[in-house]
Design a protein around this motif. Structure first.
Motif, PDB file in Angstrom:
ATOM      1  N   ILE A 239     -10.719  -3.711   2.842  1.00 52.98           N
ATOM      2  CA  ILE A 239      -9.598  -3.553   3.779  1.00 52.98           C
ATOM      3  C   ILE A 239     -10.100  -3.052   5.126  1.00 52.98           C
ATOM      4  O   ILE A 239      -9.718  -3.561   6.187  1.00 52.98           O
ATOM      5  CB  ILE A 239      -8.532  -2.594   3.203  1.00 52.98           C
ATOM      6  N   LEU A 240     -10.968  -2.049   5.094  1.00 53.55           N
ATOM      7  CA  LEU A 240     -11.485  -1.469   6.336  1.00 53.55           C
ATOM      8  C   LEU A 240     -12.361  -2.459   7.099  1.00 53.55           C
ATOM      9  O   LEU A 240     -12.268  -2.564   8.326  1.00 53.55           O
ATOM     10  CB  LEU A 240     -12.262  -0.187   6.034  1.00 53.55           C
ATOM     11  N   TYR A 241     -13.189  -3.213   6.384  1.00 57.88           N
ATOM     12  CA  TYR A 241     -14.076  -4.163   7.064  1.00 57.88           C
ATOM     13  C   TYR A 241     -13.315  -5.372   7.602  1.00 57.88           C
ATOM     14  O   TYR A 241     -13.645  -5.884   8.679  1.00 57.88           O
ATOM     15  CB  TYR A 241     -15.233  -4.578   6.157  1.00 57.88           C
ATOM     16  N   VAL A 242     -12.301  -5.839   6.905  1.00 59.74           N
ATOM     17  CA  VAL A 242     -11.453  -6.904   7.455  1.00 59.74           C
ATOM     18  C   VAL A 242     -10.714  -6.367   8.679  1.00 59.74           C
ATOM     19  O   VAL A 242     -10.597  -7.047   9.708  1.00 59.74           O
ATOM     20  CB  VAL A 242     -10.467  -7.449   6.396  1.00 59.74           C
TER      21      VAL A 242
ATOM     22  N   ALA B 148      -7.966   9.594  12.892  1.00 60.96           N
ATOM     23  CA  ALA B 148      -8.045   8.265  12.248  1.00 60.96           C
ATOM     24  C   ALA B 148      -7.537   8.327  10.815  1.00 60.96           C
ATOM     25  O   ALA B 148      -6.792   7.449  10.376  1.00 60.96           O
ATOM     26  CB  ALA B 148      -9.481   7.749  12.280  1.00 60.96           C
ATOM     27  N   ARG B 149      -7.923   9.360  10.080  1.00 55.50           N
ATOM     28  CA  ARG B 149      -7.506   9.477   8.680  1.00 55.50           C
ATOM     29  C   ARG B 149      -6.002   9.655   8.553  1.00 55.50           C
ATOM     30  O   ARG B 149      -5.406   9.254   7.561  1.00 55.50           O
ATOM     31  CB  ARG B 149      -8.215  10.653   8.000  1.00 55.50           C
ATOM     32  N   HIS B 150      -5.367  10.230   9.553  1.00 58.32           N
ATOM     33  CA  HIS B 150      -3.920  10.456   9.502  1.00 58.32           C
ATOM     34  C   HIS B 150      -3.125   9.280  10.047  1.00 58.32           C
ATOM     35  O   HIS B 150      -1.904   9.314  10.071  1.00 58.32           O
ATOM     36  CB  HIS B 150      -3.562  11.735  10.265  1.00 58.32           C
ATOM     37  N   ASN B 151      -3.819   8.247  10.504  1.00 62.12           N
ATOM     38  CA  ASN B 151      -3.150   7.077  11.088  1.00 62.12           C
ATOM     39  C   ASN B 151      -3.731   5.797  10.515  1.00 62.12           C
ATOM     40  O   ASN B 151      -4.159   4.914  11.237  1.00 62.12           O
ATOM     41  CB  ASN B 151      -3.323   7.080  12.612  1.00 62.12           C
ATOM     42  N   ARG B 152      -3.723   5.676   9.222  1.00 62.50           N
ATOM     43  CA  ARG B 152      -4.296   4.494   8.573  1.00 62.50           C
ATOM     44  C   ARG B 152      -3.460   3.258   8.887  1.00 62.50           C
ATOM     45  O   ARG B 152      -2.246   3.299   8.908  1.00 62.50           O
ATOM     46  CB  ARG B 152      -4.370   4.701   7.074  1.00 62.50           C
ATOM     47  N   PHE B 153      -4.169   2.165   9.134  1.00 64.12           N
ATOM     48  CA  PHE B 153      -3.512   0.889   9.353  1.00 64.12           C
ATOM     49  C   PHE B 153      -3.253   0.237   8.006  1.00 64.12           C
ATOM     50  O   PHE B 153      -4.020   0.420   7.068  1.00 64.12           O
ATOM     51  CB  PHE B 153      -4.402  -0.043  10.180  1.00 64.12           C
ATOM     52  N   PRO B 154      -2.221  -0.581   7.903  1.00 66.78           N
ATOM     53  CA  PRO B 154      -1.999  -1.321   6.648  1.00 66.78           C
ATOM     54  C   PRO B 154      -3.047  -2.423   6.504  1.00 66.78           C
ATOM     55  O   PRO B 154      -3.667  -2.843   7.470  1.00 66.78           O
ATOM     56  CB  PRO B 154      -0.596  -1.901   6.824  1.00 66.78           C
ATOM     57  N   SER B 155      -3.191  -2.909   5.312  1.00 71.08           N
ATOM     58  CA  SER B 155      -4.114  -3.999   5.033  1.00 71.08           C
ATOM     59  C   SER B 155      -3.611  -5.281   5.701  1.00 71.08           C
ATOM     60  O   SER B 155      -2.420  -5.557   5.711  1.00 71.08           O
ATOM     61  CB  SER B 155      -4.206  -4.205   3.519  1.00 71.08           C
ATOM     62  N   PHE B 156      -4.531  -6.067   6.255  1.00 72.24           N
ATOM     63  CA  PHE B 156      -4.167  -7.350   6.841  1.00 72.24           C
ATOM     64  C   PHE B 156      -3.859  -8.372   5.760  1.00 72.24           C
ATOM     65  O   PHE B 156      -3.028  -9.245   5.938  1.00 72.24           O
ATOM     66  CB  PHE B 156      -5.312  -7.893   7.717  1.00 72.24           C
ATOM     67  N   LEU B 157      -4.569  -8.276   4.667  1.00 74.72           N
ATOM     68  CA  LEU B 157      -4.453  -9.247   3.584  1.00 74.72           C
ATOM     69  C   LEU B 157      -3.879  -8.564   2.352  1.00 74.72           C
ATOM     70  O   LEU B 157      -4.008  -7.355   2.185  1.00 74.72           O
ATOM     71  CB  LEU B 157      -5.829  -9.840   3.279  1.00 74.72           C
ATOM     72  N   PRO B 158      -3.261  -9.316   1.457  1.00 75.47           N
ATOM     73  CA  PRO B 158      -2.660  -8.697   0.268  1.00 75.47           C
ATOM     74  C   PRO B 158      -3.717  -8.071  -0.646  1.00 75.47           C
ATOM     75  O   PRO B 158      -4.843  -8.559  -0.737  1.00 75.47           O
ATOM     76  CB  PRO B 158      -1.951  -9.856  -0.433  1.00 75.47           C
TER      77      PRO B 158
ATOM     78  N   GLN C 264      -4.294  -6.866  -4.568  1.00 76.12           N
ATOM     79  CA  GLN C 264      -3.739  -6.956  -5.919  1.00 76.12           C
ATOM     80  C   GLN C 264      -4.012  -5.696  -6.718  1.00 76.12           C
ATOM     81  O   GLN C 264      -3.168  -5.222  -7.459  1.00 76.12           O
ATOM     82  CB  GLN C 264      -4.303  -8.180  -6.631  1.00 76.12           C
ATOM     83  N   ARG C 265      -5.212  -5.170  -6.574  1.00 82.70           N
ATOM     84  CA  ARG C 265      -5.572  -3.980  -7.326  1.00 82.70           C
ATOM     85  C   ARG C 265      -6.466  -3.119  -6.446  1.00 82.70           C
ATOM     86  O   ARG C 265      -7.508  -3.584  -5.982  1.00 82.70           O
ATOM     87  CB  ARG C 265      -6.317  -4.374  -8.599  1.00 82.70           C
ATOM     88  N   MET C 266      -6.093  -1.884  -6.196  1.00 85.13           N
ATOM     89  CA  MET C 266      -6.835  -1.025  -5.290  1.00 85.13           C
ATOM     90  C   MET C 266      -8.026  -0.406  -6.010  1.00 85.13           C
ATOM     91  O   MET C 266      -7.867   0.423  -6.890  1.00 85.13           O
ATOM     92  CB  MET C 266      -5.932   0.067  -4.713  1.00 85.13           C
ATOM     93  N   THR C 267      -9.207  -0.867  -5.640  1.00 87.33           N
ATOM     94  CA  THR C 267     -10.449  -0.302  -6.139  1.00 87.33           C
ATOM     95  C   THR C 267     -11.216   0.232  -4.930  1.00 87.33           C
ATOM     96  O   THR C 267     -10.818  -0.010  -3.779  1.00 87.33           O
ATOM     97  CB  THR C 267     -11.298  -1.379  -6.846  1.00 87.33           C
ATOM     98  N   GLU C 268     -12.313   0.903  -5.165  1.00 88.03           N
ATOM     99  CA  GLU C 268     -13.138   1.386  -4.047  1.00 88.03           C
ATOM    100  C   GLU C 268     -13.672   0.213  -3.229  1.00 88.03           C
ATOM    101  O   GLU C 268     -13.698   0.277  -2.005  1.00 88.03           O
ATOM    102  CB  GLU C 268     -14.286   2.255  -4.561  1.00 88.03           C
TER     103      GLU C 268
END
Length: 153
Positions: free
Chosen positions: A32-35, A10-20, A22-26
């Protein structure tokens, strides 16, 4: 099932974010993962009336998100299930309402995200595994094999 190995896939096959983003925070990374898991659950619901192959692929996508969230939150070791635990899950009764199963999964995931309830995430994880084994009728070996095919290292 070898959940540690599957988490590595799973860690080697990350999906892209569905939504844009703007700033990557924790917090944004978690969002991103929950969406993503919400969208994957929707795809699984759509696939429920499809073929076993379609259901298995959709189920593996949800499983991948769970493993990635568990890994990200450092809960993976709490998600590990023994063969005995998997066998016990396989012997459980079928849920009387598939809709309720999906709603409970969503509720538990939202509790985990918004209320920071680790127990809710683990509850959702057990529901998902039982759903795959009982309601969908997959074997642990079939799930693991297809997961590794979909998400190779």
């Amino acid at each position: 099932m070898n959940f540690v190995k599957m988490a590595s896939h799973a860690r080697h096959n990350r999906f892209p974010s569905f939504l844009p983003v703007q700033r990557m925070t924790e917090k944004e990374k978690a969002g991103i993962l929950y969406v993503g898991i919400t969208a994957a659950l929707g795809d699984l619901a759509k696939a429920y009336r499809g073929t076993q192959a379609e259901k298995l692929d959709a189920y593996c996508a949800v499983l991948r998100y769970f493993l990635e969230i568990g890994s990200d939150r450092q809960w993976l070791y709490k998600m590990l299930l023994s063969d005995k635990e998997l066998q016990a899950m396989q012997e459980k009764w079928q849920a009387p309402s598939i809709n309720t199963v999906f709603l409970i999964l969503e509720q538990q995931l939202l509790n985990c995200y918004f209320k920071h309830q680790e127990a809710a995430f683990l509850h959702a994880w057990h529901i998902l595994i039982k759903f795959g084994l009982v309601e969908l009728g997959f074997t642990p070996a079939a799930i693991e094999e297809r997961f590794k095919e979909l998400y190779p290292l």
